[in-house]
Scaffold this active site. Structure first.
Site, PDB file in Angstrom:
ATOM      1  N   ASP A   1      -9.192   0.347   1.782  1.00 13.62           N
ATOM      2  CA  ASP A   1      -8.221  -0.026   2.814  1.00 13.62           C
ATOM      3  C   ASP A   1      -8.826   0.306   4.187  1.00 13.62           C
ATOM      4  O   ASP A   1      -8.476   1.290   4.828  1.00 13.62           O
ATOM      5  CB  ASP A   1      -6.936   0.776   2.559  1.00 13.62           C
ATOM      6  CG  ASP A   1      -5.877   0.554   3.625  1.00 13.62           C
ATOM      7  OD1 ASP A   1      -5.892  -0.502   4.269  1.00 13.62           O
ATOM      8  OD2 ASP A   1      -5.044   1.462   3.817  1.00 13.62           O
TER       9      ASP A   1
ATOM     10  N   ASP B   1       0.841  -1.188   0.000  1.00  7.47           N
ATOM     11  CA  ASP B   1       0.000   0.000   0.000  1.00  7.47           C
ATOM     12  C   ASP B   1       0.883   1.247   0.000  1.00  7.47           C
ATOM     13  O   ASP B   1       1.819   1.347   0.800  1.00  7.47           O
ATOM     14  CB  ASP B   1      -0.909  -0.017   1.230  1.00  7.47           C
ATOM     15  CG  ASP B   1      -2.119   0.877   1.042  1.00  7.47           C
ATOM     16  OD1 ASP B   1      -2.466   1.194  -0.110  1.00  7.47           O
ATOM     17  OD2 ASP B   1      -2.726   1.256   2.056  1.00  7.47           O
TER      18      ASP B   1
ATOM     19  N   LYS C   1      -5.071  -2.326   9.997  1.00  9.62           N
ATOM     20  CA  LYS C   1      -5.378  -2.426   8.567  1.00  9.62           C
ATOM     21  C   LYS C   1      -5.582  -3.875   8.109  1.00  9.62           C
ATOM     22  O   LYS C   1      -6.199  -4.097   7.069  1.00  9.62           O
ATOM     23  CB  LYS C   1      -4.193  -1.866   7.757  1.00  9.62           C
ATOM     24  CG  LYS C   1      -3.820  -0.429   8.079  1.00  9.62           C
ATOM     25  CD  LYS C   1      -4.541   0.542   7.202  1.00  9.62           C
ATOM     26  CE  LYS C   1      -3.927   1.930   7.260  1.00  9.62           C
ATOM     27  NZ  LYS C   1      -4.602   2.851   6.330  1.00  9.62           N
TER      28      LYS C   1
ATOM     29  N   GLU D   1     -10.540  12.226   7.762  1.00 10.24           N
ATOM     30  CA  GLU D   1     -10.270  13.528   7.139  1.00 10.24           C
ATOM     31  C   GLU D   1     -11.544  14.363   7.047  1.00 10.24           C
ATOM     32  O   GLU D   1     -11.550  15.546   7.396  1.00 10.24           O
ATOM     33  CB  GLU D   1      -9.721  13.335   5.731  1.00 10.24           C
ATOM     34  CG  GLU D   1      -8.372  12.663   5.659  1.00 10.24           C
ATOM     35  CD  GLU D   1      -8.033  12.293   4.217  1.00 10.24           C
ATOM     36  OE1 GLU D   1      -7.597  13.177   3.469  1.00 10.24           O
ATOM     37  OE2 GLU D   1      -8.219  11.121   3.844  1.00 10.24           O
TER      38      GLU D   1
ATOM     39  N   GLU E   1     -10.945   3.808   3.338  1.00 13.91           N
ATOM     40  CA  GLU E   1      -9.994   4.613   2.566  1.00 13.91           C
ATOM     41  C   GLU E   1     -10.220   4.335   1.088  1.00 13.91           C
ATOM     42  O   GLU E   1     -10.238   3.185   0.653  1.00 13.91           O
ATOM     43  CB  GLU E   1      -8.540   4.302   2.961  1.00 13.91           C
ATOM     44  CG  GLU E   1      -8.190   4.793   4.362  1.00 13.91           C
ATOM     45  CD  GLU E   1      -6.686   4.874   4.626  1.00 13.91           C
ATOM     46  OE1 GLU E   1      -5.915   4.205   3.898  1.00 13.91           O
ATOM     47  OE2 GLU E   1      -6.287   5.598   5.553  1.00 13.91           O
TER      48      GLU E   1
ATOM     49  N   HIS F   1      -4.377  13.760   1.162  1.00 12.32           N
ATOM     50  CA  HIS F   1      -4.604  12.839   2.290  1.00 12.32           C
ATOM     51  C   HIS F   1      -3.432  12.909   3.271  1.00 12.32           C
ATOM     52  O   HIS F   1      -3.627  13.013   4.489  1.00 12.32           O
ATOM     53  CB  HIS F   1      -4.772  11.404   1.760  1.00 12.32           C
ATOM     54  CG  HIS F   1      -4.760  10.348   2.826  1.00 12.32           C
ATOM     55  ND1 HIS F   1      -5.817  10.163   3.699  1.00 12.32           N
ATOM     56  CD2 HIS F   1      -3.827   9.429   3.159  1.00 12.32           C
ATOM     57  CE1 HIS F   1      -5.529   9.152   4.527  1.00 12.32           C
ATOM     58  NE2 HIS F   1      -4.332   8.690   4.223  1.00 12.32           N
TER      59      HIS F   1
ATOM     60  N   GLU G   1      -9.102   4.106  -2.496  1.00 18.52           N
ATOM     61  CA  GLU G   1      -7.819   3.919  -3.176  1.00 18.52           C
ATOM     62  C   GLU G   1      -7.999   3.299  -4.563  1.00 18.52           C
ATOM     63  O   GLU G   1      -8.965   2.590  -4.829  1.00 18.52           O
ATOM     64  CB  GLU G   1      -6.896   2.991  -2.357  1.00 18.52           C
ATOM     65  CG  GLU G   1      -6.637   3.475  -0.956  1.00 18.52           C
ATOM     66  CD  GLU G   1      -5.434   2.815  -0.294  1.00 18.52           C
ATOM     67  OE1 GLU G   1      -4.645   2.160  -1.012  1.00 18.52           O
ATOM     68  OE2 GLU G   1      -5.300   2.963   0.932  1.00 18.52           O
TER      69      GLU G   1
ATOM     70  N   THR H   1      -9.391  -5.918   3.565  1.00 18.77           N
ATOM     71  CA  THR H   1      -9.258  -4.976   2.452  1.00 18.77           C
ATOM     72  C   THR H   1     -10.253  -5.440   1.391  1.00 18.77           C
ATOM     73  O   THR H   1     -10.311  -6.633   1.087  1.00 18.77           O
ATOM     74  CB  THR H   1      -7.834  -4.987   1.873  1.00 18.77           C
ATOM     75  OG1 THR H   1      -6.905  -4.639   2.911  1.00 18.77           O
ATOM     76  CG2 THR H   1      -7.690  -4.019   0.717  1.00 18.77           C
TER      77      THR H   1
ATOM     78  N   ARG I   1      -8.879   3.534  13.228  1.00 19.04           N
ATOM     79  CA  ARG I   1      -8.010   4.668  13.568  1.00 19.04           C
ATOM     80  C   ARG I   1      -7.523   4.623  15.009  1.00 19.04           C
ATOM     81  O   ARG I   1      -6.415   5.092  15.309  1.00 19.04           O
ATOM     82  CB  ARG I   1      -8.755   5.985  13.342  1.00 19.04           C
ATOM     83  CG  ARG I   1      -9.243   6.205  11.927  1.00 19.04           C
ATOM     84  CD  ARG I   1      -8.098   6.285  10.943  1.00 19.04           C
ATOM     85  NE  ARG I   1      -8.598   6.402   9.571  1.00 19.04           N
ATOM     86  CZ  ARG I   1      -7.844   6.211   8.498  1.00 19.04           C
ATOM     87  NH1 ARG I   1      -6.554   5.888   8.622  1.00 19.04           N
ATOM     88  NH2 ARG I   1      -8.360   6.314   7.296  1.00 19.04           N
TER      89      ARG I   1
ATOM     90  N   GLN J   1      -4.828   2.009  15.186  1.00 19.97           N
ATOM     91  CA  GLN J   1      -3.677   2.554  14.455  1.00 19.97           C
ATOM     92  C   GLN J   1      -2.885   3.561  15.291  1.00 19.97           C
ATOM     93  O   GLN J   1      -1.651   3.507  15.356  1.00 19.97           O
ATOM     94  CB  GLN J   1      -4.184   3.215  13.172  1.00 19.97           C
ATOM     95  CG  GLN J   1      -3.098   3.681  12.212  1.00 19.97           C
ATOM     96  CD  GLN J   1      -3.673   4.208  10.896  1.00 19.97           C
ATOM     97  OE1 GLN J   1      -4.872   4.144  10.665  1.00 19.97           O
ATOM     98  NE2 GLN J   1      -2.815   4.719  10.036  1.00 19.97           N
TER      99      GLN J   1
END
Lengths: 435, 435
Positions: B240, B134, B260, B381, B206, B141, B208, B264, B244, B247
């Site tokens: 993804d 990744d 993560k 975000e 996420e 971002h 992607e 996926t 949070r 993480q």
């Protein structure tokens, strides 16, 4: 101590010449791997002394049956199928191999033709590695590395709570003996305004224990700490080659990437949990003031015998040593007891969020350094960040690896009342990078 | 613009009902995947409108020959073998499929029986994914995330020099439609003295772009930037999923791991480079003062047409929206032009130290956010770190994902003079964690 049986009897003798007292592979070890005789196809085998016993041939000769036969049938093209079966068939195979290879075995005449001289064989990766995860459980290593960056707080706040790990690259894992090409990459010298691209000048090794996954778990189904050991099919040595200059520039904020993924070398024999049973020890007590593991990582049996007492060694063979006719020089001696987390804790942590492990996945322990300079599992630690060279008997000095250097990792279980066993070599030579 | 041919002609019509003007899969797209008809075995297929054409059946019927036949022969059980062949056979297959499916095709009568209604099929991962990497190329971002941690210096010093990436977990990648279980893990609330274990409370998506690797390279043999495109076999959407809170506690110093690796999700169709040729654009100019890429990442052709103009969208379907009979609500709109590095630069960087890519490896771009709040590719975000809720037409609010929420990623190429094509859905619903 659990799971000891007559296959561990130190009095057992083997009819294969050189097996008794062999530094790595006496009859009490019986590790599994994939090999090819010269001009032959890859197949499953077991190491015995300086020989390899052909497992499919053993099956074809009718010398294994029942669960042991099931194990052999499941092996090939890699050992993934065998690993997936778990402990039952693996133990049955061990018991049968121990009988067949014993001095006085009635089957000696049928077994002997199925032995190959190891020196005339190629060894392969023992399994197809789906995913590779590298941990960071050597607390002295974490402290040594951390100290280079943060002298006052070498360990980050999460270290004693979280078995820190990250995903590595599976495709570049190679068995012992394959050369490792020095990687090029971006580095940023401290004095430079901008990064440059070129061969790494701070190439290093890392001394690690590799852990082979057996049955595995389904996505979304964590493995409890109590069940974790049953998902471990064996062990190997692992050299997590690291380009420190590339790592320093690239690793923020998502971790090491190109600094590690150009090569990982492993010893090709899977040392089974059965073979290592005599070398299980209690988890060393945590220093006063350290937090207790959270419940998902805590298990009484794991605390009682989840750790290992295995001697570890790093040897370096350099052009200068070879020219002087000198043997590889031991640059570090360590022990698996310096792991802050047990291998069962690694499996429980890896899966606690639902991540699925699969047969043949590989975990690395992280660098296993001891508390002093002579037990550092990497050069960046042993040279205090590339500042104090290691002196070799050839008169050479090393801060980091030079082209032509060969790194050899070794491991042994030794305990009074038991035969010593070893892992075999994890060896690779550094060769120069491209143009 | 290179590589445009009559398969891109917007005037082409297809005899399959609903294919012309289809939002994703008109005859100008022809993406490849693996599907099973109900009660049938998995096989290679191509999406056309709301149908799937059975590729092995096409071969068996003698409707493909030469290089196109070679592509189909190499497909299965996953598409790895087809991806490995590179552009030649893939293009030949595209040309032949375009002829066969065209309005007025003389073979219509023989092709029609080989079509399956997509709604009656299961879609699988299109290839066995060896390794998954990744990246982090969405500069908005990286700035948005960085600002949450470091308001004054959101971008780290390496960002504009190094295409930052890390290794992800291949085993937990699932095709669109499979539910995602909320992970549990260690988190440390700001006010707590010690971490706790439990379900993630800050579950996020996420947005992607996924990149499928074609031929790949041998270990130790970097792919030059000029050759990099030839190693890319296609594209997909990739979610993804990220916890949070897990993480934030685990990611120092080695990067994201359990935050993560629990899941996926990817869209199941491989959109080929040929299909995307009309949507290639010049690499957007770097802002004044940004460094030029180092030579190993710099290529004139890549600068001229190495980027993509693809509209991206994130939609959210919640229990409240479903109860109100409302459609999924678009929570973000972005574009692949916000990637700071091209996909060729990712391949060149990934291999510059010698790391080997293999057919069927998957790269993720990293979250592709645009410059404003409505173009954020993740909730952390869009909600400014979980502080400003998103309001939905159902009256619901979201800081992070709740059980029952469904995330849908979409992508389209749209350009005057060409047929619009889409990627198909990348969709998955969050379900509650364990007991």
């Amino acid at each position: 101590m659990a799971n000891l049986d007559h296959t561990h009897d130190p009095a057992l003798r083997c009819f294969v010449p050189g097996a008794d007292g062999h530094a790595d592979f006496p009859i009490q070890n019986l590790p599994l791997g994939m090999f090819s005789p010269r001009d032959g196809a890859p197949r499953a085998g077991v190491a015995i002394g300086d020989h390899i016993l052909d497992l499919p041939a053993l099956l074809a000769a009718g010398l294994v049956s029942g669960e042991a036969a099931r194990a052999v049938e499941a092996a090939g093209p890699g050992l993934n199928g065998l690993l997936a079966l778990g402990a039952g068939p693996r133990r049955a195979l061990r018991l049968r191999l121990s009988e067949l290879l014993r001095e006085g075995s009635p089957e000696r005449g049928r077994v002997e033709p199925l032995l190959h001289a190891a020196a005339a064989c190629d060894l392969h990766l023992p399994a197809r590695i789906g995913d590779y995860t590298d941990f960071y459980v050597g607390i002295h290593h974490a402290e040594n590395i951390g100290r280079l960056f943060r002298p006052d707080t070498p360990l980050l706040p999460n270290y004693k709570h979280v078995p820190i790990g990250y995903h590595g690259r599976a495709s570049s894992i190679r068995p012992s003996g394959m050369p490792v090409r020095r990687p090029s990459g971006q580095t940023k010298p401290a004095e430079a305004a901008a990064p440059v691209f070129g061969p790494s000048r701070r190439l290093d090794y890392e001394l690690e224990l590799g852990i082979w996954i057996g049955p595995g778990n389904d996505l979304g189904e964590p493995v409890s700490i109590g069940a974790a050991s049953s998902h471990i099919a064996g062990f190997c040595l692992l050299n997590d080659w690291s380009a420190r200059d590339i790592q320093a520039w690239e690793y923020q904020p998502l971790g090491p990437f190109l600094a590690k993924n150009f090569a990982t070398t492993i010893s090709p024999w899977i040392i089974t949990p059965e073979a290592l049973a005599p070398f299980r020890i209690a988890q060393p007590p945590r220093p006063d003031g350290d937090p207790a593991p959270l419940p998902y990582l805590a298990d009484e049996a794991d605390q009682r015998e989840g750790a290992f007492d295995l001697a570890l060694e790093v040897l370096l063979a350099t052009p200068g040593l070879r020219a002087a006719g000198r043997p590889p020089f031991p640059v570090a001696r360590s022990n698996t007891r310096h792991m802050y987390w047990t291998v069962a804790q690694l499996v429980a942590h890896h899966t606690c969020g639902g991540c699925n492990l699969q047969p043949g996945d590989l975990l690395g322990s992280g660098t296993i350094s001891g508390p002093d300079l002579e037990s550092c599992g990497s050069l960046v630690e042993a040279t205090r960040g590339g500042r104090q060279p290691i002196r070799l008997p050839s008169g050479e000095e090393r801060l980091f690896l030079e082209d032509g250097d060969e790194v050899i990792l070794r491991a042994w279980g030794r305990r009074a009342g038991f035969a010593a066993i070893g892992f075999g070599e994890c060896r690779a030579r550094v060769v120069g990078g491209g143009p």
